[in-house]
Design a protein around this motif. Structure first.
Motif, PDB file in Angstrom:
ATOM      1  N   ALA A 373       0.749  -0.806  -0.199  1.00 25.10           N
ATOM      2  CA  ALA A 373       0.056   0.330  -0.166  1.00 25.10           C
ATOM      3  C   ALA A 373       1.186   1.137   0.087  1.00 25.10           C
ATOM      4  O   ALA A 373      -0.265   2.279  -0.149  1.00 25.10           O
ATOM      5  CB  ALA A 373      -1.089   0.256   0.920  1.00 25.10           C
ATOM      6  N   TYR A 374       2.147   0.818  -0.345  1.00 26.31           N
ATOM      7  CA  TYR A 374       3.076   2.616   0.684  1.00 26.31           C
ATOM      8  C   TYR A 374       2.657   3.303  -0.559  1.00 26.31           C
ATOM      9  O   TYR A 374       2.684   4.688  -0.682  1.00 26.31           O
ATOM     10  CB  TYR A 374       4.170   1.656   0.514  1.00 26.31           C
ATOM     11  CG  TYR A 374       5.200   3.120   0.335  1.00 26.31           C
ATOM     12  CD1 TYR A 374       5.520   3.787   1.897  1.00 26.31           C
ATOM     13  CD2 TYR A 374       5.766   3.604  -0.586  1.00 26.31           C
ATOM     14  CE1 TYR A 374       6.588   4.188   1.915  1.00 26.31           C
ATOM     15  CE2 TYR A 374       6.629   4.134   0.278  1.00 26.31           C
ATOM     16  CZ  TYR A 374       6.931   4.867   1.046  1.00 26.31           C
ATOM     17  OH  TYR A 374       8.391   6.386   1.133  1.00 26.31           O
ATOM     18  N   TRP A 416      -7.699  -1.904   3.562  1.00 30.90           N
ATOM     19  CA  TRP A 416      -8.108  -2.747   4.378  1.00 30.90           C
ATOM     20  C   TRP A 416      -8.556  -4.113   3.482  1.00 30.90           C
ATOM     21  O   TRP A 416      -7.715  -5.174   3.442  1.00 30.90           O
ATOM     22  CB  TRP A 416      -9.365  -2.339   4.265  1.00 30.90           C
ATOM     23  CG  TRP A 416      -9.259  -2.015   5.708  1.00 30.90           C
ATOM     24  CD1 TRP A 416      -8.512  -1.581   6.813  1.00 30.90           C
ATOM     25  CD2 TRP A 416     -10.532  -1.029   6.417  1.00 30.90           C
ATOM     26  NE1 TRP A 416      -9.059  -0.432   7.810  1.00 30.90           N
ATOM     27  CE2 TRP A 416     -10.439  -0.705   7.912  1.00 30.90           C
ATOM     28  CE3 TRP A 416     -11.795  -0.707   6.323  1.00 30.90           C
ATOM     29  CZ2 TRP A 416     -11.267   0.064   8.167  1.00 30.90           C
ATOM     30  CZ3 TRP A 416     -13.241  -0.122   6.656  1.00 30.90           C
ATOM     31  CH2 TRP A 416     -12.395   0.554   7.806  1.00 30.90           C
ATOM     32  N   PRO A 417      -8.328  -4.002   1.927  1.00 30.65           N
ATOM     33  CA  PRO A 417      -7.768  -4.982   0.738  1.00 30.65           C
ATOM     34  C   PRO A 417      -6.402  -5.710   0.901  1.00 30.65           C
ATOM     35  O   PRO A 417      -6.420  -6.880   0.836  1.00 30.65           O
ATOM     36  CB  PRO A 417      -8.250  -4.595  -0.735  1.00 30.65           C
ATOM     37  CG  PRO A 417      -9.283  -3.384  -0.495  1.00 30.65           C
ATOM     38  CD  PRO A 417      -8.116  -2.284   0.714  1.00 30.65           C
ATOM     39  N   GLU A 418      -5.890  -4.777   1.184  1.00 27.86           N
ATOM     40  CA  GLU A 418      -4.175  -5.542   1.476  1.00 27.86           C
ATOM     41  C   GLU A 418      -4.571  -6.171   2.428  1.00 27.86           C
ATOM     42  O   GLU A 418      -3.563  -7.374   2.447  1.00 27.86           O
ATOM     43  CB  GLU A 418      -3.383  -4.212   1.045  1.00 27.86           C
ATOM     44  CG  GLU A 418      -3.385  -3.979  -0.627  1.00 27.86           C
ATOM     45  CD  GLU A 418      -3.002  -4.375  -1.361  1.00 27.86           C
ATOM     46  OE1 GLU A 418      -1.877  -5.629  -1.190  1.00 27.86           O
ATOM     47  OE2 GLU A 418      -3.475  -4.030  -2.363  1.00 27.86           O
ATOM     48  N   ILE A 419      -4.797  -5.876   3.386  1.00 24.96           N
ATOM     49  CA  ILE A 419      -4.578  -6.349   4.564  1.00 24.96           C
ATOM     50  C   ILE A 419      -5.291  -8.214   4.538  1.00 24.96           C
ATOM     51  O   ILE A 419      -5.111  -9.007   5.582  1.00 24.96           O
ATOM     52  CB  ILE A 419      -5.003  -5.581   6.203  1.00 24.96           C
ATOM     53  CG1 ILE A 419      -3.970  -4.046   6.417  1.00 24.96           C
ATOM     54  CG2 ILE A 419      -4.984  -6.972   7.143  1.00 24.96           C
ATOM     55  CD1 ILE A 419      -4.394  -3.227   7.669  1.00 24.96           C
ATOM     56  N   ALA A 420      -6.155  -7.693   3.786  1.00 24.20           N
ATOM     57  CA  ALA A 420      -7.119  -9.301   4.035  1.00 24.20           C
ATOM     58  C   ALA A 420      -6.351 -10.241   3.424  1.00 24.20           C
ATOM     59  O   ALA A 420      -6.979 -10.764   2.842  1.00 24.20           O
ATOM     60  CB  ALA A 420      -8.653  -8.476   3.366  1.00 24.20           C
ATOM     61  N   ARG A 421      -6.360  -9.600   1.976  1.00 21.73           N
ATOM     62  CA  ARG A 421      -5.219 -11.083   0.869  1.00 21.73           C
ATOM     63  C   ARG A 421      -3.948 -10.886   2.078  1.00 21.73           C
ATOM     64  O   ARG A 421      -3.994 -12.554   1.558  1.00 21.73           O
ATOM     65  CB  ARG A 421      -4.611  -9.729   0.007  1.00 21.73           C
ATOM     66  CG  ARG A 421      -3.759 -10.960  -0.404  1.00 21.73           C
ATOM     67  CD  ARG A 421      -3.132  -9.537  -1.807  1.00 21.73           C
ATOM     68  NE  ARG A 421      -2.132  -8.669  -1.154  1.00 21.73           N
ATOM     69  CZ  ARG A 421      -1.022  -9.126  -1.403  1.00 21.73           C
ATOM     70  NH1 ARG A 421      -0.166 -10.378  -1.224  1.00 21.73           N
ATOM     71  NH2 ARG A 421      -0.506  -7.968  -0.725  1.00 21.73           N
ATOM     72  N   MET A 422      -3.209 -10.483   3.007  1.00 26.67           N
ATOM     73  CA  MET A 422      -2.532 -10.906   3.899  1.00 26.67           C
ATOM     74  C   MET A 422      -3.132 -12.129   4.471  1.00 26.67           C
ATOM     75  O   MET A 422      -2.497 -12.628   5.066  1.00 26.67           O
ATOM     76  CB  MET A 422      -1.102  -9.911   4.840  1.00 26.67           C
ATOM     77  CG  MET A 422      -1.067  -8.862   3.367  1.00 26.67           C
ATOM     78  SD  MET A 422      -0.029  -7.598   4.361  1.00 26.67           S
ATOM     79  CE  MET A 422       1.615  -8.345   4.715  1.00 26.67           C
ATOM     80  N   VAL A 423      -4.441 -11.678   5.446  1.00 26.51           N
ATOM     81  CA  VAL A 423      -4.524 -12.154   6.365  1.00 26.51           C
ATOM     82  C   VAL A 423      -4.883 -14.360   5.595  1.00 26.51           C
ATOM     83  O   VAL A 423      -4.951 -14.438   6.288  1.00 26.51           O
ATOM     84  CB  VAL A 423      -6.334 -11.960   6.533  1.00 26.51           C
ATOM     85  CG1 VAL A 423      -6.846 -12.900   7.328  1.00 26.51           C
ATOM     86  CG2 VAL A 423      -5.949 -10.682   8.000  1.00 26.51           C
ATOM     87  N   LYS A 424      -5.715 -13.610   4.656  1.00 28.13           N
ATOM     88  CA  LYS A 424      -5.951 -15.234   3.294  1.00 28.13           C
ATOM     89  C   LYS A 424      -4.719 -15.880   2.926  1.00 28.13           C
ATOM     90  O   LYS A 424      -4.649 -17.375   3.641  1.00 28.13           O
ATOM     91  CB  LYS A 424      -7.009 -14.854   2.131  1.00 28.13           C
ATOM     92  CG  LYS A 424      -8.125 -14.520   2.892  1.00 28.13           C
ATOM     93  CD  LYS A 424      -8.805 -13.511   1.211  1.00 28.13           C
ATOM     94  CE  LYS A 424     -10.293 -12.959   1.465  1.00 28.13           C
ATOM     95  NZ  LYS A 424     -10.953 -12.663   0.074  1.00 28.13           N
TER      96      LYS A 424
END
Length: 533
Positions: A373-374, A416-424
C-alpha cells in the motif's frame, strides 16, 4: 423420550410442607419439561377424587414462603422457566403438553389420578382432554410419612391488599428473584400493577450492559409471565428513563414493592410524591433471594448481572453458515475497542493452541517502503507524511484522516483490501501447519467487513470508564483524548449485536482466563461434529 415443550405440575402438599419438597419436585419435573413449567398449587386436593375443582391457595405469608422456595429451587435447575400460577381461569400463553404430579402427593391408582389431573387442567386452564399425565417419583420420595410432624400453626394474617401497585426494575432475563418479586406484586394488587422497566441511560452503568436484552424483549417476557400467573389484573408496563417514572405522578397508586436494595429508592419516590402533593405509597419489602451457585466475581443474590456474566464465553447466536468458507481451519474473528483487553485474550487463545493472526502487525507491514500500500498511500496523502528515512509517519497520516470521514475512507479503501489479502495468506499457512483453529485479532474486523473471512466473531468488551483509565495509563493521553478515541470507534453494543461470543476482561486475570478456557472448550464441542480435533 424427548422432553415436552411445556408442562403443568400440580402440587397438593400443605403450604408449610412445600419448601421442604420444592427442590425434589422441580428436579424431577425439569427432566421432563424443556419449556415453561407451570405450577398449580392446591393444598389438600385429592386428585383421585372425581372432577377436582380448581382453587387458588390463600394469599398469605405461607404462600410467599412457598413461592420463595419454589423459585429458589428452580434457580438450581439452569434454564428452567418456572411460573407458579396464582389464580386459575385463563388459557396459558404456551399451553402445557404434559401434566405432572408427585406420586407421593397423589395416592390412589394411577388411572383415577391421571384422570383427575386432566379434569383439573381442563377446568382451570382450558387444556385439551387426554393430555399425557405422569406421576413423578415414587413412594417415599418426599412423601408425607417422611415429613416431621407438623405443629398446628397459628392462623396467619392475610397479606395487605391495594387497588393499584407499582414495581420497577431492569427485568433482564427474568429470573427467580424477579418472579418472586412480581408474584408478591400480584398477590398485593386487586386491580392494576404498574411495572416500570429500566431503559436508556438507566442501563449505562449496569454490569455488561451490552448483553441486556432490548426493552421490547424484556417487556414482552414480563407481560407474558404476569398474564400467566394472574390474568385477572390489569398490567401497565412502561419504560423508565429516570429512577422515578410514573410512580411520582400517578395519583391512583397505593403501594410500591421494593427489595432490601431498593428500599431507599422507594423512600426517594415518596419524597417526590409529597413534593408533588400526592400521598406516600406503602412500601412492601421482599427479601433478596440467595444464589447458592454464585461465582467468584458474582453477587451473592440471584441477579441479572450474574446471569449476564455466565453468558461470557458461551455461544450467543449460531455461527455463520457460508459454503464459501472452508471448514478447516475454523477461523475466529476476535475484535474489541481500544483498552478492551483483546490482545491478552488472543494470547490466551494462542496458548490453548490457536494459530494467531495479528491484523495490526499486517497493517504496519502494508505501509513499509516497498509494501503493497506504500506507493498509493503516499500518492494520495502527499510527501509530507513521509519521514526522512522514507517510512510513512503514521502520526502525520493519522492527523490527516482523523475526523474526516472522506479522507479516512480513501485510506481504508487502499489499506484494508491489502490486509485482507495478507490475512488469507496467513489462514492458508495455518492450514499448511495443520492448525484446526485460527484467530484473527483485528480491532476493525467489523468495520472492514472481514467477518466474511471468519466462521465466528468473538468480541472483547469493557465499560467505557475502565477503558478510559486503561488508555490514559497506557498511552499517556488526557481523559478527553481517551474518550474521543473511544467514541470514534464502533460501540460495544454494535459489536455485540454481530458477535457469536462475548468476553470481558474487567475482573482479575484468572477470571478472564476461565472465560477464555470456557469459550475454547465449548468451541471444541462445536467443532467435534465436523470431525475436527
Amino acid at each position: 423420550m424427548p422432553p415436552f415443550a411445556s408442562g403443568l405440575l400440580v402440587l397438593t402438599a400443605p403450604l408449610p410442607v412445600l419448601p421442604r419438597r420444592a427442590a425434589a419436585a422441580l428436579a424431577a419435573a425439569a427432566g421432563v419439561v424443556a419449556g415453561p413449567l407451570y405450577v398449580h398449587l392446591q393444598p389438600g386436593l385429592l386428585l383421585s377424587a372425581p372432577a377436582p375443582l380448581p382453587a387458588a391457595p390463600p394469599a398469605g405469608p405461607a404462600l410467599l414462603r412457598a413461592l420463595d422456595a419454589l423459585y429458589a429451587a428452580a434457580a438450581a435447575q439452569r434454564g428452567l422457566d418456572l411460573r407458579v400460577l396464582l389464580s386459575p381461569g385463563r388459557r396459558l400463553a404456551r399451553p402445557p403438553r404434559v401434566l405432572l404430579a408427585s406420586a407421593a402427593e397423589a395416592p390412589g391408582p394411577p388411572g383415577p389420578v391421571e384422570l383427575g389431573l386432566q379434569h383439573l387442567a381442563a377446568a382451570a386452564y382450558g387444556c385439551p382432554p387426554r393430555l399425557p399425565a405422569l406421576l413423578l417419583g415414587g413412594p417415599g420420595d418426599g412423601s408425607p410419612d417422611g415429613d416431621p410432624a407438623e405443629e398446628p400453626e397459628e392462623p396467619e394474617a392475610a397479606l395487605p391488599d391495594f387497588s393499584d401497585v407499582a414495581v420497577g426494575g431492569t427485568f433482564d432475563r427474568l429470573h427467580g428473584a424477579h418472579r418472586l418479586l412480581l408474584s408478591a406484586c400480584c398477590l398485593l394488587a386487586r386491580h392494576r400493577l404498574l411495572a416500570g422497566v429500566a431503559d436508556g441511560d438507566l442501563l449505562r452503568h449496569k454490569v455488561l450492559a451490552e448483553l441486556i436484552e432490548p426493552y421490547e424483549v424484556r417487556a414482552a417476557k414480563l407481560r407474558e409471565f404476569l398474564e400467566d400467573v394472574k390474568p385477572s389484573l390489569r398490567y401497565d408496563i412502561v419504560p423508565l428513563a429516570d429512577p422515578y417514572g410514573p410512580s411520582v405522578t400517578d395519583p391512583d397508586l397505593q403501594c410500591l414493592v421494593v427489595s432490601e436494595e431498593t428500599r431507599r429508592g422507594g423512600e426517594a419516590v415518596n419524597k417526590k410524591r409529597l413534593e408533588n402533593g400526592l400521598p406516600e405509597l406503602a412500601l412492601y419489602e421482599i427479601l433478596l433471594m440467595k444464589d447458592p451457585d454464585h461465582g467468584q466475581n458474582e453477587e451473592e443474590k440471584i441477579s441479572s448481572s450474574s446471569l449476564r456474566q455466565r453468558l461470557l464465553g458461551t455461544l450467543l447466536r449460531p455461527p455463520r453458515e457460508d459454503p464459501a468458507l472452508p471448514s478447516r481451519p475454523y477461523v475466529i474473528g476476535l475484535t474489541g475497542g481500544t483498552g478492551s483487553g483483546k490482545t491478552s485474550i488472543a494470547k490466551l487463545l494462542g496458548h490453548l493452541g490457536a494459530f494467531l493472526i495479528d491484523a495490526d502487525k499486517l497493517g504496519h507491514a502494508v505501509y513499509v517502503p516497498g509494501g503493497p500500500a506504500y506507493e498509493r498511500v503516499v500518492a494520495t496523502f502527499g510527501a509530507e507524511i513521509v519521514n526522512e528515512d522514507g517510512t510513512i509517519n503514521r502520526k502525520a497520516l493519522g492527523a490527516k484522516v482523523f475526523g474526516n470521514q472522506e479522507r479516512l475512507k480513501s485510506l481504508t479503501d487502499i489499506v484494508w483490501p491489502e490486509i485482507a489479502r495478507m490475512v488469507k495468506e496467513q489462514i492458508r499457512e495455518a492450514d499448511a501447519q495443520g492448525k484446526a483453529v485460527c484467530v484473527l485479532d483485528a480491532a476493525v474486523l467489523l468495520e472492514a467487513g472481514w467477518q466474511d473471512m471468519v466462521h465466528e466473531v468473538w468480541t472483547a468488551v469493557i465499560p467505557e470508564e475502565e477503558a478510559v483509565k486503561r488508555i490514559m495509563a497506557r498511552d499517556g493521553l488526557s481523559e478527553e483524548a481517551a474518550r474521543s478515541r473511544l467514541r470514534s470507534q464502533m460501540s460495544n453494543s454494535q459489536r455485540v449485536e454481530q458477535s457469536q461470543v462475548v468476553l470481558c476482561t474487567l475482573w482479575e486475570p484468572d477470571i478472564t482466563r476461565a472465560q477464555v478456557e470456557k469459550a475454547w472448550d465449548l468451541l471444541q464441542q462445536r467443532l467435534d461434529p465436523r470431525g475436527s480435533p
